[in-house]
Design a protein around this motif. Structure first.
Motif, mmCIF file in Angstrom:
data_model
loop_
_atom_site.group_PDB
_atom_site.id
_atom_site.type_symbol
_atom_site.label_atom_id
_atom_site.label_comp_id
_atom_site.label_asym_id
_atom_site.label_seq_id
_atom_site.Cartn_x
_atom_site.Cartn_y
_atom_site.Cartn_z
ATOM 1 N N THR A 119 6.618 7.514 1.972
ATOM 2 C CA THR A 119 7.367 8.875 1.560
ATOM 3 C C THR A 119 8.349 8.519 0.300
ATOM 4 O OG1 THR A 119 9.569 8.656 2.975
ATOM 5 C CG2 THR A 119 7.603 9.549 3.896
ATOM 6 N N ASN A 120 9.187 9.732 0.013
ATOM 7 C CA ASN A 120 9.895 9.555 -1.389
ATOM 8 C C ASN A 120 11.030 8.971 -1.051
ATOM 9 O OD1 ASN A 120 10.196 12.170 0.301
ATOM 10 N ND2 ASN A 120 11.946 12.401 -1.245
ATOM 11 N N ILE A 121 11.449 8.468 0.198
ATOM 12 C CA ILE A 121 12.851 7.857 0.803
ATOM 13 C C ILE A 121 12.103 6.260 1.101
ATOM 14 C CG2 ILE A 121 14.221 7.623 2.428
ATOM 15 C CD1 ILE A 121 14.416 10.532 2.798
ATOM 16 N N PRO A 122 12.645 5.498 0.528
ATOM 17 C CA PRO A 122 12.339 4.038 0.621
ATOM 18 C C PRO A 122 12.285 3.739 2.378
ATOM 19 C CG PRO A 122 13.602 4.210 -1.169
ATOM 20 C CD PRO A 122 13.763 5.499 -0.554
ATOM 21 N N GLY A 123 11.239 2.961 2.728
ATOM 22 C CA GLY A 123 11.456 2.523 4.111
ATOM 23 C C GLY A 123 10.947 3.407 5.066
ATOM 24 N N VAL A 124 10.504 4.772 4.832
ATOM 25 C CA VAL A 124 9.969 5.728 5.614
ATOM 26 C C VAL A 124 8.706 6.176 5.184
ATOM 27 C CG1 VAL A 124 10.422 8.177 6.350
ATOM 28 C CG2 VAL A 124 12.347 6.772 5.740
ATOM 29 N N TYR A 125 7.857 6.200 6.259
ATOM 30 C CA TYR A 125 6.565 6.148 6.192
ATOM 31 C C TYR A 125 6.129 7.518 7.079
ATOM 32 C CZ TYR A 125 6.507 1.682 4.037
ATOM 33 O OH TYR A 125 6.552 0.547 3.335
ATOM 34 N N ALA A 126 4.875 7.912 6.752
ATOM 35 C CA ALA A 126 4.158 9.090 7.500
ATOM 36 C C ALA A 126 2.885 8.824 7.615
ATOM 37 C CB ALA A 126 4.432 10.418 6.872
ATOM 38 N N ILE A 127 2.165 9.156 8.906
ATOM 39 C CA ILE A 127 0.781 9.009 9.057
ATOM 40 C C ILE A 127 0.293 10.122 9.856
ATOM 41 C CG2 ILE A 127 0.942 6.349 8.717
ATOM 42 C CD1 ILE A 127 0.780 6.150 11.761
ATOM 43 N N GLY A 128 -1.158 10.264 9.938
ATOM 44 C CA GLY A 128 -1.762 11.067 10.819
ATOM 45 C C GLY A 128 -1.556 12.357 10.369
ATOM 46 N N ASP A 129 -1.654 13.401 11.273
ATOM 47 C CA ASP A 129 -1.876 14.835 10.936
ATOM 48 C C ASP A 129 -0.873 15.237 9.930
ATOM 49 O OD1 ASP A 129 -3.889 14.581 12.891
ATOM 50 O OD2 ASP A 129 -3.346 16.179 14.255
ATOM 51 N N ILE A 130 0.351 14.914 10.042
ATOM 52 C CA ILE A 130 1.361 15.517 9.431
ATOM 53 C C ILE A 130 1.415 14.837 7.814
ATOM 54 C CG2 ILE A 130 3.264 13.390 9.779
ATOM 55 C CD1 ILE A 130 5.260 15.817 10.539
ATOM 56 N N ALA A 131 0.956 13.796 7.577
ATOM 57 C CA ALA A 131 0.890 13.157 6.273
ATOM 58 C C ALA A 131 -0.036 13.787 5.274
ATOM 59 C CB ALA A 131 0.315 11.751 6.434
ATOM 60 N N ALA A 132 0.651 14.250 4.281
ATOM 61 C CA ALA A 132 0.016 14.996 2.990
ATOM 62 C C ALA A 132 -0.265 13.880 2.082
ATOM 63 C CB ALA A 132 0.591 16.199 2.386
ATOM 64 N N PHE A 133 -1.499 13.354 1.912
ATOM 65 C CA PHE A 133 -1.801 12.141 1.410
ATOM 66 C C PHE A 133 -2.564 12.298 0.160
ATOM 67 C CE2 PHE A 133 -4.931 12.419 4.367
ATOM 68 C CZ PHE A 133 -6.159 12.050 3.419
ATOM 69 N N PRO A 134 -2.742 11.410 -1.149
ATOM 70 C CA PRO A 134 -3.656 11.695 -2.047
ATOM 71 C C PRO A 134 -5.175 11.487 -1.516
ATOM 72 C CG PRO A 134 -1.958 10.265 -2.626
ATOM 73 C CD PRO A 134 -1.957 10.404 -1.217
ATOM 74 N N LEU A 135 -6.107 12.501 -1.579
ATOM 75 C CA LEU A 135 -7.443 12.359 -1.131
ATOM 76 C C LEU A 135 -8.238 11.820 -2.399
ATOM 77 C CD1 LEU A 135 -9.400 12.449 1.123
ATOM 78 C CD2 LEU A 135 -9.590 15.069 0.490
ATOM 79 N N LYS A 136 -8.064 10.565 -2.635
ATOM 80 C CA LYS A 136 -8.864 9.916 -3.790
ATOM 81 C C LYS A 136 -10.033 10.465 -4.284
ATOM 82 C CE LYS A 136 -9.350 5.387 -5.823
ATOM 83 N NZ LYS A 136 -9.459 3.854 -5.616
ATOM 84 N N ILE A 137 -10.960 10.643 -3.354
ATOM 85 C CA ILE A 137 -12.384 11.003 -3.735
ATOM 86 C C ILE A 137 -12.352 12.233 -4.551
ATOM 87 C CG2 ILE A 137 -12.817 11.686 -1.517
ATOM 88 C CD1 ILE A 137 -15.663 10.707 -1.948
ATOM 89 N N TYR A 138 -11.526 13.366 -3.973
ATOM 90 C CA TYR A 138 -11.547 14.628 -4.534
ATOM 91 C C TYR A 138 -10.317 14.903 -5.511
ATOM 92 C CZ TYR A 138 -14.999 14.961 -0.820
ATOM 93 O OH TYR A 138 -16.161 14.634 0.001
ATOM 94 N N ASP A 139 -9.453 14.078 -5.671
ATOM 95 C CA ASP A 139 -8.235 14.100 -6.797
ATOM 96 C C ASP A 139 -7.359 15.314 -6.087
ATOM 97 O OD1 ASP A 139 -6.511 13.319 -8.757
ATOM 98 O OD2 ASP A 139 -7.859 14.664 -10.179
ATOM 99 N N ARG A 140 -7.120 15.265 -5.024
ATOM 100 C CA ARG A 140 -6.293 16.428 -4.351
ATOM 101 C C ARG A 140 -5.454 15.879 -3.275
ATOM 102 N NH1 ARG A 140 -11.295 18.943 -2.359
ATOM 103 N NH2 ARG A 140 -11.090 18.560 0.203
#
Length: 275
Positions: A119-140
């Motif tokens: 995340t934008n805060i060092p040391g804090v991560y988010a995974i699973g359903d709640i994570a809005a991540f870069p979907l590399k293959i579709y660039d979104r």
């Protein structure tokens, strides 16, 4: 609900010989993925197994009996469906409120992370359903609500934490469901989808048991859903989704079987590789 949970629970309860009704507001099952024609096939199968549907309906409230237990479901139109068990599978929104207070970016509908789920805060991560991540293959930026991504995002995140891995999570959207697999079931269902459900669709097969739907956008094969595929056929799907080959839509439409359609798609994949 007419999504994953509703479909999978209904397949189980009707297998237990329970009177089962699925209530949902949309006009067909799995609205976010299934085309109307695809949904019609699965709805017919569920009805053959004894499941009833109430489409385009909203629930006003649950009604209790004299013993305090649920006795029925009252719909928005005033009608009532008797019930002694209610499973609520209507989807959920990410509960990002508590995390906004510590400054996490949630403007994209989930907790925004980078390709290593930071995340934008060092040391804090988010995974699973709640994570809005870069979907590399579709660039979104995307959120994926499915167990496959929950597992893979956790694996990638932990690997990044424990090693020097710096690679971006490169995920191909993958959804699947397996139902009616209990002993004595006349028909088992196992569909898999890889890719993006955008563009025009071509549906091949008579659901006996195979069925395939191809999504084509600007001539490129973007996604494939396959019912009752062989292990070799299923292994082909992520290759097609990742490569997004140019495919002859007319030739695909004229395929006489799912097997032939997949062969056409595979040959397009090989042509793209040669080019």
């Amino acid at each position: 609900g007419g999504g994953y949970i509703g479909m999978e629970i209904a397949a189980a309860t009707v297998g237990w010989k329970l009177d089962t009704t699925i209530i949902f507001p949309e006009d067909h099952l799995m609205k976010r993925l299934f085309t109307p024609g695809l949904a019609q096939k699965y709805e017919g199968l569920y009805e053959e197994n004894g499941v009833k549907f109430v489409k385009g309906a909203s629930i006003k409230n649950l009604e209790a009996g004299s013993d305090g237990r649920v006795a029925g479901v009252k719909l928005g139109n005033g009608s009532k469906i008797e019930a002694d068990t209610v499973v609520i599978g209507i989807g959920a929104k990410p509960a990002v409120g508590p995390f906004e207070r510590i400054g996490l970016n949630s403007a994209v509908g989930g907790i925004q992370v980078d390709g290593q789920f930071r995340t934008n805060i060092p040391g804090v991560y988010a995974i699973g359903d709640i994570a809005a991540f870069p979907l590399k293959i579709y660039d979104r930026i995307a959120r994926v609500e499915h167990v496959d991504h929950a597992r893979r995002s956790a694996q990638h995140c932990v690997k990044s934490l424990l090693t020097a891995q710096t690679s971006t999570h490169d995920y191909i959207p993958h959804f699947y469901s397996r139902v009616f697999e209990y002993e004595g079931s006349p028909r088992k269902v196992w569909w898999q989808f890889f890719g993006d459900n955008v563009g025009e669709t071509v549906q091949i097969g008579n659901f006996d048991p195979k069925l395939a739907t191809f999504w084509i956008d600007s001539g490129k094969l973007k996604g494939v859903l396959l019912e009752s595929g062989s292990p070799e056929e299923v292994q082909l799907l992520p290759k097609l989704a990742r490569s997004q080959p140019l495919v002859d839509e007319v030739k695909l439409q004229n395929a006489s079987s799912v097997e032939e359609a997949l062969e056409i798609a595979q040959s397009s994949l090989q042509v793209g590789t040669n080019v």
